[in-house]
Design a protein around this motif. Structure first.
Motif, PDB file in Angstrom:
ATOM      1  N   GLN A  45       0.828  -1.203   0.000  1.00 54.50           N
ATOM      2  CA  GLN A  45       0.000   0.000   0.000  1.00 54.50           C
ATOM      3  C   GLN A  45       0.866   1.258   0.000  1.00 54.50           C
ATOM      4  O   GLN A  45       0.584   2.213  -0.722  1.00 54.50           O
ATOM      5  CB  GLN A  45      -0.928   0.022   1.225  1.00 54.50           C
ATOM      6  N   ALA A  49       1.194   4.027  -2.996  1.00 51.57           N
ATOM      7  CA  ALA A  49       0.893   5.431  -2.704  1.00 51.57           C
ATOM      8  C   ALA A  49       2.066   6.332  -3.070  1.00 51.57           C
ATOM      9  O   ALA A  49       1.887   7.401  -3.668  1.00 51.57           O
ATOM     10  CB  ALA A  49       0.542   5.594  -1.227  1.00 51.57           C
ATOM     11  N   GLU A  70      -3.405   9.793   2.727  1.00 50.72           N
ATOM     12  CA  GLU A  70      -4.484  10.171   1.803  1.00 50.72           C
ATOM     13  C   GLU A  70      -4.376   9.425   0.480  1.00 50.72           C
ATOM     14  O   GLU A  70      -5.381   9.026  -0.102  1.00 50.72           O
ATOM     15  CB  GLU A  70      -4.482  11.676   1.558  1.00 50.72           C
ATOM     16  N   ALA A  71      -3.135   9.228   0.001  1.00 50.43           N
ATOM     17  CA  ALA A  71      -2.942   8.492  -1.250  1.00 50.43           C
ATOM     18  C   ALA A  71      -3.353   7.024  -1.081  1.00 50.43           C
ATOM     19  O   ALA A  71      -3.858   6.404  -2.018  1.00 50.43           O
ATOM     20  CB  ALA A  71      -1.495   8.600  -1.712  1.00 50.43           C
ATOM     21  N   THR A  73      -5.648   5.875   1.289  1.00 51.27           N
ATOM     22  CA  THR A  73      -7.069   5.744   1.631  1.00 51.27           C
ATOM     23  C   THR A  73      -7.993   6.423   0.631  1.00 51.27           C
ATOM     24  O   THR A  73      -9.216   6.303   0.761  1.00 51.27           O
ATOM     25  CB  THR A  73      -7.354   6.334   3.026  1.00 51.27           C
ATOM     26  N   GLY A  74      -7.428   7.133  -0.313  1.00 49.39           N
ATOM     27  CA  GLY A  74      -8.276   7.839  -1.268  1.00 49.39           C
ATOM     28  C   GLY A  74      -8.665   9.210  -0.767  1.00 49.39           C
ATOM     29  O   GLY A  74      -9.588   9.825  -1.272  1.00 49.39           O
ATOM     30  N   GLN A  82     -13.384   0.701   6.837  1.00 50.79           N
ATOM     31  CA  GLN A  82     -11.937   0.636   6.599  1.00 50.79           C
ATOM     32  C   GLN A  82     -11.186   0.491   7.919  1.00 50.79           C
ATOM     33  O   GLN A  82     -10.264  -0.310   8.034  1.00 50.79           O
ATOM     34  CB  GLN A  82     -11.460   1.886   5.858  1.00 50.79           C
TER      35      GLN A  82
END
Length: 175
Positions: A45, A49, A70-71, A73-74, A82
């Motif tokens: 992950q 990201a 943020e990258a 988790t969107g 989540q």
């Protein structure tokens, strides 16, 4: 979820990221802080990201840890689902690392409550089969979401562990 053994690879990812930003400086203490802050995510992950940030970010300063989150988790904050999945991953990682040899301490109060009251950890892990983990994870996420929603709406579950000791100590001070 990163383990201590992932630190070297994590540091490599951060060093590669820093090479893309002229003024970036990385230190051992800064890397350790980022590692702890990002521990709940996997190396895959984080790597994904960081690659996304290198491809899309136009700022000339190294991304903050919050930007990496943020990258992953969107953007924005994590949904309850989540967070529940992350917490389930922490429980599973503990089971796989320590098994029955060590009872866990979970910082998240919902996870702590569930692993003390719904699944008494040591009893639960004693009869747990690896093949059951995927079903348990679904059950945990469902329970976590329900308990977190109840907590948000003002329904509080009974105090436990360290919190109960603290409150009891306040209510009944030592003489």
């Amino acid at each position: 979820i990163m383990k201590d053994s992932d630190a070297f690879h994590f540091f490599e990812i951060m060093a590669a990221l820093a090479e893309n930003y002229q003024s970036a400086q990385i230190s051992e203490i800064g890397l350790r802080l980022r590692f702890e802050a990002l521990r709940e995510f996997t190396l895959d992950q984080i790597s994904t990201a960081v690659t996304l940030l290198v491809k899309t970010r136009k700022n000339s300063f190294m991304p903050t840890t919050a930007e990496i989150v943020e990258a992953i988790t969107g953007g924005g904050t994590l949904s309850i689902e989540q967070k529940a999945e992350i917490e389930a991953g922490k429980v599973i990682a503990h089971v796989r690392t320590y098994g029955r040899s060590r009872a866990p301490r979970f910082d998240d109060p919902v996870t702590g409550y569930l692993m003390e009251k719904k699944w008494s950890y040591l009893s639960w892990v004693a009869r747990l089969e690896e093949s059951e983990l995927k079903w348990w994870e679904k059950d945990f996420v469902r329970s976590y979401v329900a308990h977190a929603a109840a907590e948000r709406t003002g329904y509080f579950f009974p105090l436990q562990g360290r919190f109960k000791q603290l409150v009891d100590g306040i209510a009944h001070p030592l003489h």
